[in-house]
Design a protein around this motif. Structure first.
Motif, short mmCIF file in Angstrom:
data_model
loop_
_atom_site.label_atom_id
_atom_site.label_comp_id
_atom_site.label_asym_id
_atom_site.label_seq_id
_atom_site.Cartn_x
_atom_site.Cartn_y
_atom_site.Cartn_z
N VAL A 158 -22.39 24.08 57.21
CA VAL A 158 -22.90 22.81 56.56
C VAL A 158 -21.59 22.29 55.82
O VAL A 158 -21.31 21.09 55.92
N ALA A 159 -20.79 23.21 55.32
CA ALA A 159 -19.58 22.72 54.55
C ALA A 159 -18.61 22.16 55.18
O ALA A 159 -18.03 21.04 55.02
N VAL B 16 -15.56 26.45 48.98
CA VAL B 16 -15.23 26.51 47.21
C VAL B 16 -15.58 25.13 46.80
O VAL B 16 -16.15 25.11 45.55
N ALA B 17 -15.15 24.07 47.37
CA ALA B 17 -15.39 22.83 46.73
C ALA B 17 -16.73 22.42 46.39
O ALA B 17 -17.08 21.63 45.48
N ILE C 11 -19.11 29.55 47.47
CA ILE C 11 -18.22 30.85 47.04
C ILE C 11 -17.22 30.75 46.00
O ILE C 11 -16.92 29.36 45.76
N THR C 12 -16.82 31.55 45.42
CA THR C 12 -15.73 31.54 44.26
C THR C 12 -14.39 31.29 44.96
O THR C 12 -14.23 31.61 46.16
N ARG C 13 -13.46 31.20 44.13
CA ARG C 13 -12.04 30.80 44.81
C ARG C 13 -11.58 32.23 44.88
O ARG C 13 -10.78 32.48 46.12
N ALA C 14 -11.80 33.16 44.15
CA ALA C 14 -11.68 34.63 44.44
C ALA C 14 -12.15 35.31 45.99
O ALA C 14 -11.55 35.90 46.56
N GLU D 230 -5.79 28.95 60.25
CA GLU D 230 -5.74 27.61 59.64
C GLU D 230 -7.03 26.89 59.45
O GLU D 230 -7.12 26.35 58.33
N ARG D 231 -7.62 26.98 60.45
CA ARG D 231 -8.79 26.10 60.60
C ARG D 231 -9.96 26.99 59.93
O ARG D 231 -10.57 26.17 58.89
N ARG D 232 -9.88 28.12 59.71
CA ARG D 232 -10.80 28.99 58.66
C ARG D 232 -10.50 28.73 57.41
O ARG D 232 -11.47 28.54 56.59
N ASP D 233 -9.38 28.65 57.08
CA ASP D 233 -8.82 28.38 55.77
C ASP D 233 -9.33 26.96 55.03
O ASP D 233 -9.80 26.96 54.02
N ARG D 234 -9.42 25.93 56.05
CA ARG D 234 -10.00 24.92 55.57
C ARG D 234 -11.33 24.93 55.24
O ARG D 234 -11.97 24.24 54.29
N VAL D 235 -12.23 25.49 55.99
CA VAL D 235 -13.40 25.64 55.89
C VAL D 235 -13.77 26.29 54.43
O VAL D 235 -14.77 26.09 53.89
N LEU D 236 -13.02 27.52 54.32
CA LEU D 236 -12.86 28.27 52.98
C LEU D 236 -12.88 27.61 51.89
O LEU D 236 -13.47 27.36 50.69
N ASP D 237 -11.98 26.47 52.08
CA ASP D 237 -11.81 25.35 50.96
C ASP D 237 -12.75 24.51 50.53
O ASP D 237 -13.31 24.32 49.59
N ARG D 238 -13.55 24.09 51.88
CA ARG D 238 -14.58 23.24 51.59
C ARG D 238 -15.80 24.34 50.90
O ARG D 238 -16.48 23.63 50.15
#
Length: 605
Positions: A79-80, A214-215, A219-222, A204-212
């Motif tokens: 969803v994110a 968090v936004a 999930i938490t930033r940690a 790199e693509r996974r990390d962009r999803v993780l950032d979304r």
């Protein structure tokens, strides 16, 4: 000039407006309802008894996964990522992507596929209207669940269950936050972010999803940092090839034949790609012609003569005269071989036919009204007739007979009996081709296409029919009269000399038979043909009764030229005779019909 431009532009603008209006009206009609596409279902392959499972075909083999069996992090990640380019108005990006996937999945022809993927405003408008309709009918959770089960993640993984299994050998419920984000990032461009091929791009693509995530406070930033610090660790579990995953290793070659047959049937689609997709996703119940007991026995007989580890290849094919239904395929080789699977029926290649190919010369001569008594002096063996020459496998007799009728005449007969067309004689054949050819004379000259199925039904239980003006059951035998019945009966009479059973007229078979042990093993009417190649690298025996035909071969290994010994050359005779005995046990004894005296002796009786 400005006025002129304005005047010239007006009709064009009006025309564009009318065109767009017409397109919208057309889309309004088309967008009333999203096609109902059932979840992909595996097709299952059964033996002729309808209960013994041979194997199954599927895109992934994992089935439909409810949302409550999916890790929450995965649902959040998908969803994110979808919300990262959410439009300001209208249906959500995720719903529109779900609609697009459904339309692509529902496409059944190349034209429908093009219409579902062409980059046009009309297509996008239709998708938007359908998405809005979907959001009025389904909850967000229902849409997400359906989307997760249809989305493509690369590596032939359709749906989240397949993706979790292919990339991590896990169930969707067991995915970590990092793994969930990686899979969510694959949906837009699976090949560009393939973790197996480019781990850095996938990370790199996974990390962009993780950032979304968090936004959106999923999930938490940690938690995101912990997932980001993890390397991309895969436990790849590619789905096995359909025929490499049969329930019994001996079924692989039969499955290969079935796949070739299916791929050639227009009833399952207009292209090979569409036919394979329907096989893997259509939920068909396929009862094959495979006799599981006969198959098991045939394999035992084959490996008893040439074990699985032998450098000499040994195998057989059993087929039913009058229907073409294939009852068994046994080979002392694992499937797939070192080169991998061979969809399309290429697992049993053609081999030099040797003197088994003299059948076609005999049939061509009989068809030209030369009788079985046709006498020719053969080197080293003296005067021979068709009876004695076929019974003793005298190739020099048939070489001279072929000179009388022409090599192309023999090749033409071979083609009518299912062999691949060849100019200037019959050089090679596959075991399936020879079994089908000899089954033709066993069936009074009726040739039937090799058929690996007894029935094919769709998920609703209805039999699949062929297309055309007069549809018929796709599993029905497809037969034709290839040679005249009297010609076939005369050839059978000569072939009776081979097995020790003897021709209808006593004393015409000559002084010896090349396979006299066959009748002693089968103990009922039986005929056949033997053959070896000039270099002794391939040997054949094809035995038949009115109810079953078995073609068996041995072949020397590739590489340095190694000739087969006498023990090797006898193996096809033993395994074919034993398989005939097994296949005919418990059935009514059927005899051969003697040929008319005219074709036997060249005179009227």
């Amino acid at each position: 000039m400005c006025v002129a431009v304005a005047v010239l532009s007006y009709p064009f603008a009006a025309m564009v407006g009318l065109t767009v209006s017409a397109s919208i009206n057309e889309v309004d009609i088309q967008a009333q309802q999203l096609p109902e596409v059932p979840p992909p279902q595996p097709s299952r392959l059964y033996a002729a008894d309808g209960t013994t499972l041979v194997g199954q075909f599927s895109d992934h083999g994992h089935g439909y996964t409810p949302l409550d069996r999916v890790a929450p992090a995965l649902a959040q990640a998908v969803v994110a990522d979808a919300r990262s380019d959410q439009p300001a108005r209208g249906a959500s990006t995720l719903t529109r992507q779900y609609v697009r996937d459904v339309l692509l999945d529902a496409a059944r022809t190349p034209q429908e596929l093009e219409a579902a993927s062409e980059p046009t405003a009309a297509r996008e408008l239709r998708e938007t209207q359908l998405a809005e309709t979907v959001e009025r009918k389904l909850t967000r959770a229902q849409i997400l669940e359906r989307y997760l089960n249809i989305a493509y993640f690369g590596h032939q993984a359709y749906g989240i269950a397949a993706a979790a299994g292919v990339y991590f050998s896990k169930r969707p419920a067991d995915l970590t936050v990092g793994e969930a984000a990686l899979l969510a990032g694959l949906i837009r461009e699976p090949s560009a972010h393939d973790p197996a091929g480019d781990p850095a791009a996938a990370a790199e693509r996974r990390d962009r999803v993780l950032d979304r995530m968090v936004a959106l406070h999923d999930i938490t930033r940690a938690a995101a940092d912990r997932a980001r610090s993890e390397p991309v660790t895969l436990r790849l579990s590619e789905p096995p090839d359909d025929c490499a995953a049969t329930t019994d290793p001996g079924y692989g070659y039969f499955c290969d034949l079935f796949t070739a047959w299916w791929m050639g049937q227009p009833a399952f689609g207009s292209s090979p790609e569409e036919r394979l997709s329907r096989l893997r996703r259509g939920g068909y119940r396929i009862v094959t012609s495979l006799d599981a007991a006969l198959q098991a026995g045939a394999y035992r007989h084959v490996v008893a003569d040439e074990p699985a580890g032998s450098p000499v290849a040994h195998g057989l094919v059993a087929i039913e005269p009058g229907t073409g239904r294939v009852r068994a395929i046994a080979v002392n080789r694992p499937y797939p071989g070192p080169a991998g699977p061979s969809p399309g029926g290429t697992a049993l290649p053609s081999r030099p036919a040797g003197t088994t190919g003299t059948l076609f010369t005999m049939l061509a001569a009989l068809d030209r009204n030369l009788p079985l008594t046709t006498s020719i002096s053969a080197p080293r063996t003296g005067r021979q007739t068709m009876w004695s020459a076929f019974g003793e496998s005298v190739d020099t007799y048939f070489a001279q007979l072929e000179q009388q009728i022409g090599a192309d005449a023999a090749a033409a007969v071979a083609t009518r009996l299912g062999l691949t067309p060849r100019t200037g004689g019959v050089a090679s054949a596959t075991p399936l081709e020879l079994a089908g050819a000899y089954a033709t004379i066993a069936a009074d000259g009726v040739y039937c296409d090799p058929l690996p199925v007894a029935s094919v039904t769709d998920p609703d239980g209805a039999p699949v029919m062929t297309s055309g003006v007069t549809p018929v059951d796709v599993a029905a035998p497809r037969c034709r009269q290839a040679v005249r019945p009297q010609v076939a009966r005369a050839a059978v009479d000569a072939a009776r000399c081979v097995t020790g059973y003897g021709a209808a007229t006593a004393g015409v078979c000559g002084t010896r038979s090349t396979a006299p042990s066959v009748y002693r093993t089968v103990r009922r009417p039986v005929a056949g043909g033997t053959g070896t190649t000039d270099d002794d690298r391939t040997a054949w025996f094809v035995g038949f009764s009115p109810a079953l035909t078995v073609a068996s071969f041995v072949a020397a290994p590739d590489g340095p030229r190694v000739a087969l010994g006498a023990a090797h050359r006898a193996a096809p005779i033993r395994s074919a005779a034993q398989t005939l005995r097994d296949g005919l046990a418990g059935t009514a004894v059927r005899g051969f019909t003697a040929p008319d005296p005219t074709i036997a002796y060249g005179r009227r009786g």
